[in-house]
Scaffold this motif. Sequence first.
Motif, PDB file in Angstrom:
ATOM      1  N   SER A 159      -8.605  -2.545  -0.314  1.00  0.00           N
ATOM      2  CA  SER A 159      -8.254  -1.133  -0.449  1.00  0.00           C
ATOM      3  C   SER A 159      -8.162  -0.778  -1.923  1.00  0.00           C
ATOM      4  O   SER A 159      -7.641  -1.544  -2.723  1.00  0.00           O
ATOM      5  CB  SER A 159      -6.916  -0.832   0.241  1.00  0.00           C
ATOM      6  N   GLN A 160      -8.695   0.394  -2.252  1.00  0.00           N
ATOM      7  CA  GLN A 160      -8.678   0.857  -3.636  1.00  0.00           C
ATOM      8  C   GLN A 160      -7.537   1.832  -3.902  1.00  0.00           C
ATOM      9  O   GLN A 160      -7.433   2.365  -5.003  1.00  0.00           O
ATOM     10  CB  GLN A 160     -10.024   1.535  -3.969  1.00  0.00           C
ATOM     11  N   GLU A 161      -6.691   2.080  -2.894  1.00  0.00           N
ATOM     12  CA  GLU A 161      -5.607   3.032  -3.097  1.00  0.00           C
ATOM     13  C   GLU A 161      -4.504   2.428  -3.965  1.00  0.00           C
ATOM     14  O   GLU A 161      -4.446   1.216  -4.179  1.00  0.00           O
ATOM     15  CB  GLU A 161      -5.033   3.463  -1.751  1.00  0.00           C
TER      16      GLU A 161
ATOM     17  N   LYS B 252      -1.050   1.027  -5.398  1.00  0.00           N
ATOM     18  CA  LYS B 252      -0.141   0.031  -4.827  1.00  0.00           C
ATOM     19  C   LYS B 252       1.176   0.011  -5.596  1.00  0.00           C
ATOM     20  O   LYS B 252       1.220   0.345  -6.778  1.00  0.00           O
ATOM     21  CB  LYS B 252      -0.781  -1.363  -4.846  1.00  0.00           C
TER      22      LYS B 252
ATOM     23  N   LEU C 215       0.846  -1.191   0.000  1.00  0.00           N
ATOM     24  CA  LEU C 215       0.000   0.000   0.000  1.00  0.00           C
ATOM     25  C   LEU C 215       0.879   1.238   0.000  1.00  0.00           C
ATOM     26  O   LEU C 215       1.809   1.356   0.803  1.00  0.00           O
ATOM     27  CB  LEU C 215      -0.915   0.000   1.225  1.00  0.00           C
ATOM     28  N   ARG C 216       0.595   2.149  -0.906  1.00  0.00           N
ATOM     29  CA  ARG C 216       1.471   3.313  -1.065  1.00  0.00           C
ATOM     30  C   ARG C 216       1.446   4.213   0.161  1.00  0.00           C
ATOM     31  O   ARG C 216       2.453   4.853   0.496  1.00  0.00           O
ATOM     32  CB  ARG C 216       1.045   4.095  -2.312  1.00  0.00           C
ATOM     33  N   SER C 217       0.332   4.283   0.861  1.00  0.00           N
ATOM     34  CA  SER C 217       0.234   5.207   1.999  1.00  0.00           C
ATOM     35  C   SER C 217       0.982   4.688   3.225  1.00  0.00           C
ATOM     36  O   SER C 217       1.555   5.469   3.981  1.00  0.00           O
ATOM     37  CB  SER C 217      -1.239   5.419   2.360  1.00  0.00           C
TER      38      SER C 217
END
Length: 459
Positions: free
Chosen positions: A312-314, A316, A298-300
């Motif tokens: 999660s739709q964020e 990657k 996950l980038r965050s």
Amino acid sequence: MTNKKKIWIGIGALIVVVAIVLVTVQQSRKGVVQVQTGKVTKADIASSVTASGEVKPKTFANIGANAFGRITKLYVKEGDRVKAGDLLARLENVQPEADVAATRAQLDSSQTDLVAAQAGYRTSVADVDRAKADEERTRFDYVRAQELYKAQLIPKSDYDTKKSSYDSAAASLEQSKAKINQMKAQSDSASGRIRQMQATLRRANDVLSKTEYRAPFSGVITNLPVREGETVVVGIQNSQGSTLMTLADMSVITTEVKVDETDIVNVKLGQLAEVTIDAVPKKKFKGIVTEIGNNALLRSTGVSTSQTTGGSQEAKDFKVVITLQDPPENLRPGLSSTAKITTATRQAVLSIPIQALTIRQKGDLDTKKDKNKTVQAASPEMAKAAKEEIQGVFVLRDKKVEFVPVETGITGTTEIEVVKGLTDGAEIVTGSYKVLRTLKNGASVKIDNTAPQKEEEKS
């Protein structure tokens, strides 16, 4: 007619002619679009993926605390080079040393008991042999006495004496046999206690060894967050005092970058890369892809998706490790880096500028007659087909442009490979960006390649 009047008449006629010419030129320029053009050429193209990350040694270890205690001695400082087996730190070890000494004393005592038991066993064996000899001798005497007594050659008292001697010798033999079993049991018990003490001593030595920390391999101390006199704890990950130091093998340097999920499918093991490091400006390092992560991050948060319970739709990323070739000695772990990974190369292929490629709907490319048919058609299938998007370029033919669908291959920095649809040397529209967005199929154009494209796009 005076000369003055003739001059004015001539001037008036010239003005009329100029006006007619201007009007004619203006009318002829209606619908003409000014474009920039270029040629389809053969070139070498390299497709690449760019990602950022940080410098890391291939082999490093966070040396954590194996026991609770106070640091009594640190033998290294940050930046020191050590060899495998070198002593790095020592914790307070009074109690572990006392446990080792006590256990060793108990082991020595048990070994003494074993020696005594083994000596007693050997003595018992000798007693059994002696008792057997006595029993055999008295048995012979008893047998002879029986024969003599039957022949009335000896009195009954002598016979009774021989019988008693035999019975006593037989009893002594059984006693000696029982004693040898007793001595054997004592010897086995002493051996068991020795094995128990040896196990206890190994445990005590293990506890004592955990108060000393040695280098598992040769390298450089890259992090030393503790000081002498501080107390360390065990079993708490990433807790202050649980990590004594970080040892890194700087002989093999890598850069660990995060590649976007849309680009990771093009990255393969063994691909070449060009790495730039912020701390070493104006220098590029060669490298090779040696590891590709399988789990998305996950980038965050940087946490693997396999460690998250919900979806999660964020955006990657995927971890990619690049091993540097001939890295300088002054590199340090954690330095920011950027890697340009070459994912594909093509030699002498047809190529066009990337900005020349555009998208049009199929319905926009039809003739006016066909458009009317499409508008009049009530079929949903035809309407859907008219909205189908086609990629292509505008080719210049007889001062007009024609939209030509093309199939493309790999994408370079400024060029893109053309697999099908164009021929070498064809003239195509390359700009401006504003013109390409609205340019119609079959439009009349005027070529103007004098002005820089960037300036025209900014205007």
